[in-house]
Design a protein around this motif. Structure first.
Motif, mmCIF file in Angstrom:
data_model
loop_
_atom_site.group_PDB
_atom_site.id
_atom_site.type_symbol
_atom_site.label_atom_id
_atom_site.label_comp_id
_atom_site.label_asym_id
_atom_site.label_seq_id
_atom_site.Cartn_x
_atom_site.Cartn_y
_atom_site.Cartn_z
ATOM 1 N N ASP A 175 -2.756 -3.082 14.499
ATOM 2 C CA ASP A 175 -2.623 -2.598 13.121
ATOM 3 C C ASP A 175 -1.344 -1.783 12.928
ATOM 4 O O ASP A 175 -1.350 -0.653 12.424
ATOM 5 N N LEU A 176 -0.222 -2.417 13.300
ATOM 6 C CA LEU A 176 1.074 -1.737 13.249
ATOM 7 C C LEU A 176 1.620 -1.715 11.825
ATOM 8 O O LEU A 176 1.442 -2.673 11.063
ATOM 9 N N PRO A 177 2.330 -0.663 11.455
ATOM 10 C CA PRO A 177 2.908 -0.609 10.103
ATOM 11 C C PRO A 177 4.166 -1.464 9.996
ATOM 12 O O PRO A 177 4.958 -1.583 10.942
ATOM 13 N N PHE A 178 4.345 -2.066 8.820
ATOM 14 C CA PHE A 178 5.627 -2.659 8.442
ATOM 15 C C PHE A 178 6.385 -1.564 7.697
ATOM 16 O O PHE A 178 5.936 -1.109 6.638
ATOM 17 N N VAL A 179 7.494 -1.150 8.229
ATOM 18 C CA VAL A 179 8.263 -0.060 7.616
ATOM 19 C C VAL A 179 9.418 -0.654 6.827
ATOM 20 O O VAL A 179 10.275 -1.361 7.377
ATOM 21 N N ARG A 180 9.440 -0.372 5.531
ATOM 22 C CA ARG A 180 10.499 -0.888 4.658
ATOM 23 C C ARG A 180 11.662 0.083 4.637
ATOM 24 O O ARG A 180 11.491 1.292 4.484
ATOM 25 N N ASN A 181 12.865 -0.451 4.802
ATOM 26 C CA ASN A 181 14.091 0.342 4.745
ATOM 27 C C ASN A 181 15.036 -0.271 3.714
ATOM 28 O O ASN A 181 15.096 -1.496 3.564
ATOM 29 N N HIS A 228 0.799 -1.231 0.000
ATOM 30 C CA HIS A 228 0.000 0.000 0.000
ATOM 31 C C HIS A 228 0.831 1.279 0.000
ATOM 32 O O HIS A 228 0.371 2.333 -0.459
ATOM 33 N N ASP A 229 2.043 1.228 0.541
ATOM 34 C CA ASP A 229 2.824 2.443 0.764
ATOM 35 C C ASP A 229 3.576 2.930 -0.474
ATOM 36 O O ASP A 229 4.203 3.997 -0.439
ATOM 37 N N TYR A 230 3.532 2.153 -1.547
ATOM 38 C CA TYR A 230 4.245 2.547 -2.764
ATOM 39 C C TYR A 230 3.718 3.902 -3.261
ATOM 40 O O TYR A 230 2.511 4.144 -3.276
ATOM 41 N N GLU A 231 4.628 4.790 -3.688
ATOM 42 C CA GLU A 231 4.249 6.124 -4.163
ATOM 43 C C GLU A 231 4.520 6.268 -5.660
ATOM 44 O O GLU A 231 5.537 5.776 -6.171
ATOM 45 N N PHE A 232 3.609 6.942 -6.344
ATOM 46 C CA PHE A 232 3.713 7.144 -7.789
ATOM 47 C C PHE A 232 4.315 8.514 -8.100
ATOM 48 O O PHE A 232 3.841 9.533 -7.593
ATOM 49 N N TYR A 233 5.351 8.520 -8.948
ATOM 50 C CA TYR A 233 5.955 9.777 -9.386
ATOM 51 C C TYR A 233 6.067 9.865 -10.908
ATOM 52 O O TYR A 233 6.476 10.897 -11.435
ATOM 53 N N SER A 234 5.723 8.763 -11.604
ATOM 54 C CA SER A 234 5.779 8.749 -13.060
ATOM 55 C C SER A 234 4.765 7.731 -13.572
ATOM 56 O O SER A 234 4.243 6.924 -12.792
ATOM 57 N N PRO A 235 4.443 7.749 -14.859
ATOM 58 C CA PRO A 235 3.438 6.827 -15.404
ATOM 59 C C PRO A 235 3.791 5.365 -15.109
ATOM 60 O O PRO A 235 4.950 4.951 -15.226
ATOM 61 N N SER A 284 1.348 -3.801 4.206
ATOM 62 C CA SER A 284 1.694 -2.504 4.800
ATOM 63 C C SER A 284 1.454 -2.448 6.307
ATOM 64 O O SER A 284 2.183 -1.770 7.026
ATOM 65 N N THR A 285 0.418 -3.168 6.813
ATOM 66 C CA THR A 285 0.139 -3.153 8.254
ATOM 67 C C THR A 285 -0.294 -4.534 8.726
ATOM 68 O O THR A 285 -0.817 -5.340 7.943
ATOM 69 N N THR A 286 -0.122 -4.777 9.995
ATOM 70 C CA THR A 286 -0.453 -6.093 10.570
ATOM 71 C C THR A 286 -1.945 -6.399 10.512
ATOM 72 O O THR A 286 -2.337 -7.571 10.495
ATOM 73 N N GLY A 287 -2.778 -5.382 10.472
ATOM 74 C CA GLY A 287 -4.217 -5.599 10.450
ATOM 75 C C GLY A 287 -4.717 -6.277 9.189
ATOM 76 O O GLY A 287 -5.858 -6.769 9.159
ATOM 77 N N LEU A 288 -3.895 -6.342 8.150
ATOM 78 C CA LEU A 288 -4.318 -6.932 6.885
ATOM 79 C C LEU A 288 -4.202 -8.447 6.863
ATOM 80 O O LEU A 288 -4.677 -9.093 5.923
#
Length: 552
Positions: A134-140, A49-56, A189-193
């Motif tokens: 519902d904790l986030p999984f943070v990708r590094n 879910h956390d992926y961000e779009f910056y181009s097509p 993205s989160t544990t609640g899923l």
């Protein structure tokens, strides 16, 4: 500033602000998946879910019913189970060793013999608590050498060795609450899923039970498979004693003077097992038919050749034949639900003619041997005949060998059934096992390209249908085997790597199979390649990479 996104699910374009996340894009749409959205394939890359779009970009959303979603769901649950054990039993090590009926089997270092019910209940309870939070999984993203240092400091030596030896420059790791871990692909993205699961005691470990992929409101049923479990655990225990349980250790050995020894030990393990099976068959005078079954690319053909040699050493005269020669003519092949030929079906074989031929052979009669012409799709008779002498036995290989309907006219005492499969026993690290399905798919892509004129794209496209056929026609009969043969070898993925890299890279990026090709390439990235100069010509692996001494 805006960018345009094409959603392949509904064939619609969306214009969004740059920096829009995958979740935000999905929430803008009126269209919905059948189950909660877990992530998407963005230009053949699996993201959450956390992926961000910056181009097509092209986007294909998925839920748990897709292969990518199911893997992501299971990977996230493994993370949460390891975090729960870390929270409850500091210092206790979790080792996920393999998948059992698509569920993860793990052992805990604090309880090497059996895990108490109380501990299982506490682990499951803690995981449920993490879901509610519902904790986030943070990708590094971090330099691989720095991640190796971090893992070594935390006592995860197997992970440290993997990142020290893979040759990768950067790698991901994930944080959830105060726990960190690394996985070969993205979590949700989160544990609640990932709220639906179970944790149950199983032999000397536990099973992490997942929902059914095809009906996610039900859990996968856990069936007892003592023969399969024994074979898997014996191989893993043996590799642990050798000290080459994980890919990091394999990489160290493969780049040293010990590479040849790894190959020779692996080959010896398989040859000894085949010899043991031949000895058992020879001790049963009534056996006249040996059936070698197993899923696609399990090495049935080479196994039949090598077993025949071992049987000859016991003064039996085996005659290897393939069930493929009893295929019905192509126009008579049953169709699957998509209207395509279902070559995995039992009824793609002419059962009546096969049983009659086998019964005639056992009665001492001569038969006309068929040959299936794969080019024309027809069964042909080219003048080849066969009559069994008293010392002869048939060694028959084919995916349906264990199905009782296949040889219904043959008495049980006359048959010996072998189930062969590549039951992968080496893991990337203690939390990332390598699926036997992936092992076999790598074999099949390599073989199909070099010997059957099929591209990686063709093989990957066909693979879901093959897997579906295995679930229906092969796996239910595993435990009926008189012997189980694990054909996976310690070194084989590293040896396949030089043969398959360019084949996978040729998969076009704009096709549905691109994501799977990229996933397999990422798996191969962790392996240091092994050149095949030292691989024996009689090795089962030669069935897939070429150079076999046997006529295959």
């Amino acid at each position: 500033m805006k960018t345009k996104i094409f959603c392949t699910n509904n064939r619609q374009y969306y214009t969004v602000e740059k920096g829009t996340t995958l979740r935000q894009l999905y929430e803008q749409m009126s269209w919905r998946l059948d189950y909660p959205m877990l992530g998407a394939k963005v230009n053949a890359q699996t993201v959450n879910h956390d992926y961000e779009f910056y181009s097509p970009r092209d986007v294909t959303f998925f839920d748990i019913t897709s292969e990518s979603g199911f893997r992501m769901y299971g990977r996230s649950l493994r993370f949460m189970l390891c975090a729960a054990v870390h929270d409850l039993f500091r210092g206790c090590k979790v080792s996920f060793e393999f998948s059992r009926s698509h569920c993860g089997f793990a052992r805990l270092s604090d309880w090497p013999d059996s895990i108490p019910d109380e501990a299982i209940a506490r682990i499951k309870g803690r995981m449920k608590e993490l879901v509610r939070m519902d904790l986030p999984f943070v990708r590094n993203v971090i330099h691989a050498s720095e991640l190796a240092k971090m893992m070594r400091q935390r006592g995860s030596i197997d992970k440290a060795e993997l990142y020290e030896t893979s040759g990768m420059l950067y790698e991901d790791y994930f944080e959830m609450d105060d726990y960190i871990d690394s996985y070969c692909a993205s979590t949700v993205s989160t544990t609640g899923l990932v709220s639906f699961f179970d944790v149950v005691a199983h032999e000397d470990g536990l099973l992490l039970v997942l929902p059914r992929r095809t009906s996610p409101t039900e859990l996968i049923p856990v069936h007892q498979q003592p023969k399969m479990m024994r074979e898997l655990k014996e191989r893993i225990n043996f590799l642990n004693r050798l000290g080459i349980r994980n890919v990091g250790t394999l990489n160290q050995l493969s780049t040293s003077s010990m590479a040849g020894n790894v190959i020779r030990v692996s080959e010896a393990i398989l040859e000894n097992r085949i010899a043991d099976i031949a000895r058992e068959i020879a001790s049963r005078p009534a056996v006249k038919v040996v059936l070698i079954a197993g899923p696609s690319s399990s090495g049935k053909t080479s196994t039949s050749k090598r077993l025949s040699i071992q049987l000859a050493a016991h003064l039996r005269q085996p005659i290897p034949i393939s069930l493929d020669n009893w295929f019905v003519n192509r126009e008579d092949t049953p169709l699957d639900e998509k209207g395509e030929y279902d070559y995995e079906s039992l009824y793609a074989l002419d059962l009546k003619q096969l049983n009659q031929d086998l019964a005639d052979l056992l009665a001492g009669k001569e038969i006309q041997l068929p040959t299936y012409n794969f080019g024309t799709g027809s069964r042909e008779y080219r003048g080849k005949t066969l009559r069994l002498q008293p010392e002869n036995m048939l060694v028959i290989e084919g995916i349906h060998g264990l199905n009782p309907e296949l040889t219904a006219m043959i008495p049980d005492e006359s048959k010996f059934r072998i189930y062969a499969s590549a039951l992968t026993s080496i893991s990337l690290d203690s939390h990332n096992y390598i699926s036997s399905h992936d092992n076999r798919l790598l074999r099949r892509i390599t073989r199909d390209y070099h010997f059957r004129g099929a591209s990686a794209q063709d093989t990957i496209r066909r693979w879901p249908s093959v897997r579906k056929g295995e679930e229906r026609w092969i796996f239910p009969f595993q435990e009926d085997a008189d012997a189980i043969l694990n054909t996976a070898m310690i070194y084989e993925i590293a040896a396949i790597k030089p043969h398959i890299i360019e084949i996978l890279r040729d998969v076009p990026h704009d096709c549905p199979e691109a994501d799977e090709a990229q996933r397999l390439l990422h798996l191969l990235d962790y392996f240091r390649p092994i050149k095949d100069d030292e691989i024996p010509s009689q090795s089962l692996l030669r069935e897939f990479i070429g150079g076999s001494v046997f006529e295959l």
